[in-house]
Design a protein around this motif. Structure first.
Motif, short mmCIF file in Angstrom:
data_model
loop_
_atom_site.label_atom_id
_atom_site.label_comp_id
_atom_site.label_asym_id
_atom_site.label_seq_id
_atom_site.Cartn_x
_atom_site.Cartn_y
_atom_site.Cartn_z
N TYR A 1 0.84 -1.20 0.00
CA TYR A 1 0.00 0.00 0.00
C TYR A 1 0.87 1.26 0.00
O TYR A 1 0.63 2.20 -0.76
N GLU A 2 1.87 1.28 0.86
CA GLU A 2 2.71 2.48 1.02
C GLU A 2 3.65 2.68 -0.16
O GLU A 2 3.94 3.83 -0.54
N GLU B 1 -3.04 -0.03 -7.23
CA GLU B 1 -3.92 1.02 -6.73
C GLU B 1 -4.89 0.41 -5.73
O GLU B 1 -5.61 -0.54 -6.05
N PRO B 2 -4.94 0.91 -4.48
CA PRO B 2 -5.83 0.31 -3.48
C PRO B 2 -7.30 0.52 -3.82
O PRO B 2 -7.68 1.57 -4.33
N ALA C 1 -11.40 0.50 -2.37
CA ALA C 1 -12.00 1.05 -1.15
C ALA C 1 -11.75 0.11 0.04
O ALA C 1 -11.46 0.55 1.15
N ARG D 1 -8.17 0.54 1.21
CA ARG D 1 -7.96 1.74 2.01
C ARG D 1 -8.48 1.55 3.44
O ARG D 1 -7.86 2.01 4.41
N ARG D 2 -9.63 0.88 3.56
CA ARG D 2 -10.17 0.63 4.90
C ARG D 2 -9.25 -0.30 5.69
O ARG D 2 -8.98 -0.07 6.88
N TYR E 1 -6.09 -0.70 5.34
CA TYR E 1 -4.83 -0.04 5.69
C TYR E 1 -4.97 0.76 6.98
O TYR E 1 -4.04 0.78 7.79
N GLU E 2 -6.11 1.41 7.19
CA GLU E 2 -6.31 2.16 8.43
C GLU E 2 -6.24 1.22 9.64
O GLU E 2 -5.65 1.55 10.66
#
Length: 309
Positions: free
Chosen positions: A13-14, A56-57, A59, A62-63, A65-66
């Motif tokens: 992700y990073e 590319e992440p 949705a 992205r969730r 990853y948090e």
């Protein structure tokens, strides 16, 4: 799902690609791809869109990853804490404070940590009052001094002090005397509001009164420097604390008057995430912060009423 999968996922992700993530993790790109495929199969959803030039992440990615960022940070802190529990207090501790909090105790906090806890890696984040809460909820900081935090089971909050709000501005705008302004009189003045981000409650305890002030405000700003300059130029007045404008009040460039009928106040809390257990280092810094706040109030440099036990 295990910690290695989360670590690999966070690296992808990073870094934005399997190749760059493989270099940071010192494993083969094919191994990362294998672990990612297993993780997506376990979760039943795609975490990335494969593109010719990277990943590319989605949705869901992205969730995740948090969550992963918070989990991995907590695991790292727990490992360091327990490994060194029999030694000197050490490890990383991140603290969030508003502009006023840093003004009151920021320098002394840093000085005391360097002197008394040389093995603690302190990270101090300053923000506008309402922005400290998001930093805590996203695990960017381990603890934060927050004004009027919401009732939330995710937070563990302890009241620290209560501050009375005053009206600050040029004497020719708000009056040169020390007699209190009524709330009705206050609403007739050209008010400049410090925008509080997601937590407008950071300005004062009474949300009903806050909405009336917001409706009458001439300007709303996110810049402390812009607000200070505007007040000194006589462009408006501020509802704030004496501490916030301490330097300008002492220099005589602005004047402060109390507010009554009703009085306005706000309450400061020291907040932690309820799901994150404290470490030896974070416990030591928590105690130091509360000690410094108590000292500033008792010495009269922080105009507030202590709520500490």
């Amino acid at each position: 799902m295990d910690s290695r999968q989360l670590r690999y996922f966070a690296a992808i992700y990073e870094q934005g690609s399997l190749g760059r993530a493989a270099i940071t993790q010192r494993v083969a790109a094919s191994a990362l791809s294998h672990h990612l495929a297993r993780l997506e199969a376990e979760l039943g959803c795609a975490l990335f869109r494969r593109k010719p030039r990277g990943m590319e992440p989605t949705a869901a990615g992205r969730r995740l990853y948090e969550h992963a960022r918070s989990i991995l940070k907590a695991m790292k802190a727990a490992e360091a804490d327990l490994r060194q529990s029999g030694e000197r207090v050490s490890g990383p501790v991140s603290v969030g404070m508003s502009y006023s909090g840093v003004k009151a105790i920021g320098v002394e906090l840093v000085s005391r940590v360097l002197r008394d806890f040389p093995d603690v890696q302190l990270a101090l984040t300053e923000s506008l009052s309402g922005a400290a809460l998001p930093h805590l909820l996203t695990s960017d900081v381990d603890m934060a001094l927050i004004y009027n935090p919401p009732a939330d089971s995710a937070l563990r909050s302890e009241p620290v002090l209560e501050e009375r709000m005053v009206c600050v501005g040029r004497p020719e705008l708000i009056g040169a005397g020390d007699a209190p302004l009524t709330f009705t009189e206050l609403l007739e003045l050209p008010i400049i509001l410090l925008r509080q981000g997601v937590s407008a409650r950071a300005l004062m305890d009474d949300v009903t009164l806050l909405k009336k002030i917001e409706a009458r405000a001439r300007l709303q700003m996110n810049s402390v420097q812009a607000i200070v300059g505007s007040l000194e130029a006589g462009l408006g007045c501020l509802i704030g604390t004496r501490l916030f404008m301490k330097d300008q009040l002492e220099a005589g460039t602005v004047h402060a008057r109390p507010i009554e009928a009703p009085t306005l106040s706000r309450t400061l809390y020291l907040c932690h995430l309820a799901a994150r257990p404290p470490t030896f280092a974070s416990d030591a810094i928590r105690a130091l912060i509360l000690s410094l706040v108590r000292h500033e109030v008792e010495e009269g440099r922080w105009d507030a009423q202590l709520l500490l036990d």
